[in-house]
Design a protein around this motif. Structure first.
Motif, PDB file in Angstrom:
ATOM      1  N   ARG A  39      -9.894  -6.653   5.488  1.00 51.89           N
ATOM      2  CA  ARG A  39     -11.067  -6.392   6.334  1.00 51.89           C
ATOM      3  C   ARG A  39     -11.072  -7.277   7.577  1.00 51.89           C
ATOM      4  O   ARG A  39     -12.104  -7.836   7.957  1.00 51.89           O
ATOM      5  N   PHE A  80      -1.185   5.865   3.194  1.00 51.44           N
ATOM      6  CA  PHE A  80      -2.311   5.165   3.823  1.00 51.44           C
ATOM      7  C   PHE A  80      -1.977   4.907   5.297  1.00 51.44           C
ATOM      8  O   PHE A  80      -0.911   4.397   5.605  1.00 51.44           O
ATOM      9  N   VAL A  90      -4.038   9.716  12.573  1.00 52.42           N
ATOM     10  CA  VAL A  90      -5.048   9.021  13.382  1.00 52.42           C
ATOM     11  C   VAL A  90      -5.778  10.029  14.251  1.00 52.42           C
ATOM     12  O   VAL A  90      -5.165  10.917  14.839  1.00 52.42           O
ATOM     13  N   ARG A 100     -19.303   7.622  17.602  1.00 55.22           N
ATOM     14  CA  ARG A 100     -19.994   6.342  17.388  1.00 55.22           C
ATOM     15  C   ARG A 100     -21.169   6.192  18.356  1.00 55.22           C
ATOM     16  O   ARG A 100     -22.263   5.797  17.949  1.00 55.22           O
ATOM     17  N   ILE A 128     -13.621   9.666  18.548  1.00 57.16           N
ATOM     18  CA  ILE A 128     -14.240   8.712  17.612  1.00 57.16           C
ATOM     19  C   ILE A 128     -15.300   7.871  18.327  1.00 57.16           C
ATOM     20  O   ILE A 128     -16.396   7.649  17.809  1.00 57.16           O
ATOM     21  N   GLU A 129     -14.974   7.428  19.551  1.00 57.00           N
ATOM     22  CA  GLU A 129     -15.938   6.633  20.313  1.00 57.00           C
ATOM     23  C   GLU A 129     -17.176   7.469  20.658  1.00 57.00           C
ATOM     24  O   GLU A 129     -18.299   6.965  20.614  1.00 57.00           O
ATOM     25  N   LEU A 156     -11.750   7.436  11.587  1.00 52.98           N
ATOM     26  CA  LEU A 156     -10.761   7.043  12.592  1.00 52.98           C
ATOM     27  C   LEU A 156      -9.355   7.469  12.171  1.00 52.98           C
ATOM     28  O   LEU A 156      -8.502   7.761  13.006  1.00 52.98           O
ATOM     29  N   ALA A 157      -9.109   7.499  10.869  1.00 59.39           N
ATOM     30  CA  ALA A 157      -7.774   7.838  10.363  1.00 59.39           C
ATOM     31  C   ALA A 157      -7.908   8.336   8.934  1.00 59.39           C
ATOM     32  O   ALA A 157      -8.971   8.189   8.322  1.00 59.39           O
ATOM     33  N   ALA A 158      -6.822   8.933   8.422  1.00 62.90           N
ATOM     34  CA  ALA A 158      -6.893   9.528   7.082  1.00 62.90           C
ATOM     35  C   ALA A 158      -5.682   9.153   6.238  1.00 62.90           C
ATOM     36  O   ALA A 158      -4.554   9.093   6.733  1.00 62.90           O
ATOM     37  N   GLY A 178      -7.827  -1.000   0.264  1.00 61.94           N
ATOM     38  CA  GLY A 178      -7.478  -0.854   1.677  1.00 61.94           C
ATOM     39  C   GLY A 178      -8.694  -0.633   2.568  1.00 61.94           C
ATOM     40  O   GLY A 178      -8.574  -0.578   3.788  1.00 61.94           O
ATOM     41  N   GLY A 179      -9.861  -0.453   1.953  1.00 63.25           N
ATOM     42  CA  GLY A 179     -11.088  -0.329   2.735  1.00 63.25           C
ATOM     43  C   GLY A 179     -11.492   1.085   3.092  1.00 63.25           C
ATOM     44  O   GLY A 179     -12.365   1.283   3.937  1.00 63.25           O
ATOM     45  N   ALA A 180     -10.867   2.088   2.469  1.00 61.06           N
ATOM     46  CA  ALA A 180     -11.240   3.478   2.773  1.00 61.06           C
ATOM     47  C   ALA A 180     -12.736   3.666   2.534  1.00 61.06           C
ATOM     48  O   ALA A 180     -13.289   3.108   1.587  1.00 61.06           O
ATOM     49  N   ILE A 233     -11.503   4.658   7.400  1.00 62.61           N
ATOM     50  CA  ILE A 233     -10.436   5.534   6.916  1.00 62.61           C
ATOM     51  C   ILE A 233     -10.971   6.449   5.817  1.00 62.61           C
ATOM     52  O   ILE A 233     -11.726   6.023   4.956  1.00 62.61           O
ATOM     53  N   VAL A 256     -17.379   3.149  10.701  1.00 63.00           N
ATOM     54  CA  VAL A 256     -16.129   3.735  11.182  1.00 63.00           C
ATOM     55  C   VAL A 256     -15.027   3.291  10.235  1.00 63.00           C
ATOM     56  O   VAL A 256     -14.964   2.121   9.868  1.00 63.00           O
ATOM     57  N   GLN A 302     -16.713   2.516  -0.999  1.00 60.80           N
ATOM     58  CA  GLN A 302     -16.982   1.078  -1.066  1.00 60.80           C
ATOM     59  C   GLN A 302     -18.343   0.863  -1.732  1.00 60.80           C
ATOM     60  O   GLN A 302     -19.277   1.629  -1.486  1.00 60.80           O
ATOM     61  N   ILE A 324      -9.074   8.571  19.903  1.00 67.06           N
ATOM     62  CA  ILE A 324      -9.985   7.434  20.080  1.00 67.06           C
ATOM     63  C   ILE A 324     -11.239   7.835  20.872  1.00 67.06           C
ATOM     64  O   ILE A 324     -12.340   7.389  20.583  1.00 67.06           O
ATOM     65  N   ASN A 325     -11.079   8.713  21.861  1.00 69.09           N
ATOM     66  CA  ASN A 325     -12.256   9.103  22.653  1.00 69.09           C
ATOM     67  C   ASN A 325     -13.236   9.946  21.842  1.00 69.09           C
ATOM     68  O   ASN A 325     -14.449   9.839  22.017  1.00 69.09           O
ATOM     69  N   MET A 328       0.846  -1.198   0.000  1.00 72.71           N
ATOM     70  CA  MET A 328       0.000   0.000   0.000  1.00 72.71           C
ATOM     71  C   MET A 328       0.885   1.254   0.000  1.00 72.71           C
ATOM     72  O   MET A 328       1.881   1.274   0.720  1.00 72.71           O
TER      73      MET A 328
END
Lengths: 227, 256
Positions: free
Chosen positions: A210, A131, B133, B143, B139-140, B113-115, B189-191, B157, B155, B101, B136-137, A127
């Motif tokens: 995933r 990323f 990133v 959510r 982001i939580e 959560l991240a970029a 990568g699932g962004a 990227i 949640v 997606q 976390i608090n 990647m």
């Protein structure tokens, strides 16, 4: 090209088959630590060893769990994670030791990792560098809850995943000392909490496939040790 | 080199200490600050200079603000630097984005959560290997807010890019092949969304030890399986979840 299998049909390096491990796998670096981790499972059982890959399975809350060592570094970790995913694992916790990065962090502290600096070569074969290597939110939350329940103080933050142990410990003797030192300063300024050698590639491979991944590190050496 | 003067009133956002609360919403569009301010109690327009428009009010009695960043990392970095300098320490970027997606439905929310640092600004701060990133608090809290208000979310990227048209019309760019290959990598990568400011915000958050997060409306989805997929521009759910998240954080901070 087809992936090479062992004669018995197991995965090429970890020598495991579908059904050998459950969904949940601990990933220490050191093969010698697998037995210790397995001693916390119900019904622990040694499965197989090949090269640096040692695997035990057992149960937690009646669910099948496993521990497989990755060896040191992202190249061997990538192989372990690829092959574990191929046989059905989907939730990983990297568990290991690390060095401190921030002044004030003490040996014995526990770091729950949210993301990783991709200061290594392996994940770049998967990647582009931009990323983010980021852990799974549910795994991070579970580890936070675990630490709170066990009353163990923890730090939450980013780890540096590096390829060279001695480049971190003893940068002066490397021909690229200035680059190593400048980058280390950037990681300190960015708030990274620990330094280890495997998390980044685990997170990148998990994002691509995933799967859920996280990491928890014991701070074994403090920042004072370095200076 | 000229001596840089750090005036009390910050150069671009035209504000000083006391003008904003700890908690700041960061939309890109100055026009949207007015909508967000309507959800505060006692909201007041504080300043409006270039693309930076700021309102301050209260939520549950706590001082909060909204300041627009303009489009892109460069103007966002300026806003965030100056807001931190006058006392802000908790940021939620709220904005619109495109889905990445196939299964994403316009109208759902993307909690980032991240970029992906597919931009130039954050490279002036930190080598590219460092992950952008969020906290976390934060982001939580986002959510928990989405769950509480029963709004569909995921949640993941975000891709923070510098070129809007490079994403939408890559074929006409001289670097078309590169743009298309990289887009494919981000998808694999699932962004979950594509926007233009989060990476810069998250990197500055890590450097200055302030809390950041992001929530985007998935307004459209060029990767959708559904050929008739529409565009959703209704911001009510996005803003309601964002406000609820700040309420949760304010409550947590008061207990701490």
């Amino acid at each position: 090209m087809a992936v090479r299998k062992t004669k018995e049909g197991g995965q090429h390096h970890i020598h495991l088959h579908k059904g050998d491990v459950g969904r949940y796998v601990f990933l220490p670096g050191d093969p010698g630590r697998c037995e210790i981790i397995a001693s916390y499972f119900d019904e622990p059982e040694f499965i197989v060893q090949n090269r640096e890959y040692v695997t035990y399975t057992g149960k937690l809350l009646d669910q099948k769990v496993a521990v497989t060592s990755t060896g040191i570094g992202c190249p061997s970790t990538a192989i372990a994670v690829e092959e574990l995913i191929a046989i059905g694992a989907d939730t990983f916790i990297r568990i290991g030791t690390s060095g401190a990065i921030q002044p004030g962090t003490k040996a014995g502290d526990v770091a729950i990792v949210t993301g990783a600096i991709r200061d290594e070569g392996t994940s770049l074969h998967y990647m582009p560098v931009e990323f983010p290597a980021v852990a799974d939110l549910d795994v991070i939350q579970a580890m936070k809850e675990g630490a709170i329940r066990a009353k163990i103080p923890y730090i939450l933050g980013i780890t540096q995943s590096k390829d060279s142990f001695y480049g971190e410990i003893d940068p002066e003797r490397m021909p690229i000392a200035a680059q190593l030192q400048n980058r280390w300063k950037a990681w300190v300024d960015g708030g990274a909490v620990c330094s280890e050698m495997e998390a980044a590639v685990l997170f990148i491979i998990s994002s691509i496939n995933r799967k859920r991944a996280g990491g928890v590190m014991l701070i074994a050496g403090s920042d004072d040790m370095r200076s | 080199m000229a001596k840089i003067d750090f005036p009390e009133v910050k150069y671009h956002i035209q504000m000083k200490k006391g003008d904003v609360g700890r908690y700041v919403f960061l939309p890109g569009d100055p026009g949207r600050t007015d909508h967000i301010a309507k959800l505060f109690d006692n909201s007041k327009l504080i300043a409006s200079n270039r693309e930076y428009r700021t309102w301050t009010g209260t939520i549950d009695g706590e001082k909060v603000s909204v300041c627009s960043t303009g489009i892109g990392g460069p103007s966002t970095a300026i806003a965030v630097e100056e807001l931190i300098a006058i006392g802000a320490d908790t940021f939620i970027r709220v904005g619109t984005s495109g889905g990445m997606q196939p299964e994403q439905v316009p109208g759902e929310l993307a909690i980032t959560l991240a970029a992906i640092r597919d931009e130039g600004t954050s490279m002036h701060y930190m080598p590219p290997e460092f992950p952008a990133v969020a906290d976390i608090n934060v982001i939580e809290a986002l959510r928990q807010a989405a769950i509480k208000l029963d709004v569909p979310y995921r949640v993941g990227i975000t891709q923070s890019k510098d070129s809007f048209y490079g994403q939408h019309e890559p074929g006409r760019m001289p670097v078309a092949d590169r743009l298309q290959q990289r887009w494919k990598a981000w998808k694999m990568g699932g962004a979950i969304c594509s926007e233009m400011e989060a990476a810069t915000l998250f990197i500055l958050g890590n450097i200055y030890r302030v809390r950041t997060g992001g929530i985007m409306l998935v307004a459209a989805n060029q990767e959708s399986n559904d050929p008739n997929v529409g565009v959703v521009e209704e911001l009510d759910d996005l803003l309601a979840v964002s406000i609820e998240a700040f309420k949760l954080l304010i409550e947590q901070d008061k207990k701490a």
